[in-house]
Scaffold this motif. Sequence first.
Motif, PDB file in Angstrom:
ATOM      1  N   SER A   8       0.838  -1.209   0.000  1.00 27.80           N
ATOM      2  CA  SER A   8       0.000   0.000   0.000  1.00 27.80           C
ATOM      3  C   SER A   8       0.864   1.247   0.000  1.00 27.80           C
ATOM      4  O   SER A   8       1.986   1.230   0.490  1.00 27.80           O
ATOM      5  N   THR A  10       0.619   5.947  -0.642  1.00 25.87           N
ATOM      6  CA  THR A  10      -0.198   7.146  -0.770  1.00 25.87           C
ATOM      7  C   THR A  10       0.485   8.076  -1.763  1.00 25.87           C
ATOM      8  O   THR A  10       1.699   8.271  -1.692  1.00 25.87           O
ATOM      9  N   GLU A  99       0.794   2.880  -7.144  1.00 23.68           N
ATOM     10  CA  GLU A  99      -0.195   3.068  -6.097  1.00 23.68           C
ATOM     11  C   GLU A  99      -1.191   1.912  -6.212  1.00 23.68           C
ATOM     12  O   GLU A  99      -2.016   1.878  -7.133  1.00 23.68           O
ATOM     13  N   ILE A 101      -4.347  -0.066  -5.989  1.00 25.71           N
ATOM     14  CA  ILE A 101      -5.722   0.425  -5.856  1.00 25.71           C
ATOM     15  C   ILE A 101      -6.704  -0.741  -5.789  1.00 25.71           C
ATOM     16  O   ILE A 101      -6.312  -1.909  -5.867  1.00 25.71           O
ATOM     17  N   THR A 102      -7.978  -0.408  -5.633  1.00 20.29           N
ATOM     18  CA  THR A 102      -9.007  -1.426  -5.454  1.00 20.29           C
ATOM     19  C   THR A 102      -9.970  -1.419  -6.634  1.00 20.29           C
ATOM     20  O   THR A 102     -10.149  -0.415  -7.321  1.00 20.29           O
ATOM     21  N   PRO A 189      -5.135   7.425  -2.353  1.00 22.71           N
ATOM     22  CA  PRO A 189      -4.804   6.540  -1.226  1.00 22.71           C
ATOM     23  C   PRO A 189      -5.272   5.097  -1.423  1.00 22.71           C
ATOM     24  O   PRO A 189      -6.190   4.639  -0.730  1.00 22.71           O
ATOM     25  N   ASN A 190      -4.682   4.350  -2.350  1.00 26.78           N
ATOM     26  CA  ASN A 190      -5.040   2.947  -2.539  1.00 26.78           C
ATOM     27  C   ASN A 190      -6.480   2.730  -2.970  1.00 26.78           C
ATOM     28  O   ASN A 190      -7.068   1.687  -2.681  1.00 26.78           O
ATOM     29  N   GLN A 191      -7.049   3.699  -3.638  1.00 24.15           N
ATOM     30  CA  GLN A 191      -8.404   3.560  -4.164  1.00 24.15           C
ATOM     31  C   GLN A 191      -8.440   4.011  -5.612  1.00 24.15           C
ATOM     32  O   GLN A 191      -7.691   4.902  -6.002  1.00 24.15           O
ATOM     33  N   ASP A 239     -12.156   0.159   2.576  1.00 22.09           N
ATOM     34  CA  ASP A 239     -11.920   1.487   2.023  1.00 22.09           C
ATOM     35  C   ASP A 239     -12.198   2.568   3.061  1.00 22.09           C
ATOM     36  O   ASP A 239     -11.444   3.527   3.209  1.00 22.09           O
ATOM     37  N   TYR A 242      -9.337   2.214   5.757  1.00 23.52           N
ATOM     38  CA  TYR A 242      -7.946   2.086   5.303  1.00 23.52           C
ATOM     39  C   TYR A 242      -7.561   3.150   4.282  1.00 23.52           C
ATOM     40  O   TYR A 242      -6.425   3.617   4.264  1.00 23.52           O
ATOM     41  N   ASN A 243      -8.502   3.539   3.425  1.00 24.22           N
ATOM     42  CA  ASN A 243      -8.160   4.383   2.283  1.00 24.22           C
ATOM     43  C   ASN A 243      -8.701   5.809   2.381  1.00 24.22           C
ATOM     44  O   ASN A 243      -7.933   6.769   2.468  1.00 24.22           O
ATOM     45  N   THR A 244     -10.003   5.965   2.349  1.00 25.32           N
ATOM     46  CA  THR A 244     -10.565   7.318   2.264  1.00 25.32           C
ATOM     47  C   THR A 244     -10.145   8.255   3.395  1.00 25.32           C
ATOM     48  O   THR A 244     -10.004   9.455   3.154  1.00 25.32           O
TER      49      THR A 244
END
Length: 470
Positions: A8, A10, A99, A101-102, A189-191, A239, A242-244
């Motif tokens: 992961s 950012t 990065e 992502i999902t 951020p990983n999304q 998400d 962890y992400n948003t």
Amino acid sequence: MSFTKHSSCTTVLVGKAASFDGSTIIARNEDAGGSVNPKRFEVVQPDDQPRDYVAKESGFKITLPDNPLRYTSTPDAADDGVWGEAGVNSKNIAMSATETITTNPRVLGADPLVADGVGEEDLLTVTLPYISSAREGVLRVGEILENHGTYESNGIIFSDKDEVWYMETAGGHHWVAQRVPDDAFVIAPNQTGIQEVDFADKDNFMYSADLKKFAENHNLNLGTGFNFREIFGSHSQLDHHYNTPRAWFAQRYLNPELVEGKGPMSDDLDFICHAPRKITIEDIKYILGSHYQDTQYDPFGKDAMEPTKFRPIGINRNQELSIIQIRPNVPDSIAAIQWLALATNPFNTLVPFFTNVNNTPAYFRDTTTTASTSSAYWTNRIISVIAADHYQSLIADIEDYQEKTLGYGHHRVETISSSSMTDSSMVTQELTNENQATADHIENATNELLTKLVTKAAGEVKGAFSHDLY
């Protein structure tokens, strides 16, 4: 010794009209699944670039073009594949990958990931030495994706002196890329982040040839327009924790109005954002070392109420941060700077390295897989372990070190840039020497900090005993 693989990151992207000096700036933390994954900083010469590339992680194979360019890279110290992550080639084209992502199950069902496809281990190595612009980088990776597929979902970043591009994959073979507007910034951020795609706007969007038809054929678009995030992304519970929250905190720092009425778990944070002031190198370092300061979610906060609810940006799993600045109004020979920080970002500093060089300083280059204070990575890793357990008593010393070394770094950039160097054959060697002088100063300052922290923390450990008590 083996280390946990990368998982992961950012990303922060800044257009040239949004930055403090007109530079394009791209930045990304490289995080790993575990706390330790030693990194080094090197220059790859054309003669050292592979021609028949084979990945250790996936077995991905590709024959690479002739005549590669020289480039910088931040690979793993362990012999587990390259994982080059971030660098600049000799034409001042920058790249950072990736990065992670999902996506969502319907996308993966329609276009499954490819086990032996290209991925994070490979992307810098098979792309950066062969491109002459940020746009070319997007097109090269797009061609590789369409021909070979990928085993993961990724965001990939390119920049040159004029443009910043962010590229996202979808499923095994599909992708889209958006040019970051000159006056804008992006937090990723990983999304999956890219929102509305304008298929008619060739200046600001690129995409796989059948992207729109693919979404139609598999009933992926549940709304109106073509919102890439909504079609190909996810809104999972992971998400939200962890992400948003990371995007929320970073946007809140740069422009509080962006998140007004929105919380850390908001599903509708903007991808393209604008700030009311210019964005600096220090802003980006603060964001990428942040841990929800001045909120109830700060794991180091004295009065933290929910310190483990959200995953912070600055975390023990940070391994390497590259902030790549391509500067205007200077000769091309000194335009590109790779600001580098190793190990955990709340406790390290940035070091500016000019990328038009033949070699990198040993303190940053010769990282071993065993701990050693002759290595920038390991020294900073040791500092982070001490500081995390003694945060309140040591953070003032760390922040003093960070302020002084960042000031030194900016002074070095100013001094070297205003020297008599021109586009002569001597510039590359002169910059190599200047980078060494910069590294020597940082090594001394970091060792002084380590000594200070060890001395203070030694008196605070459990079982400490003082005669003054009796």
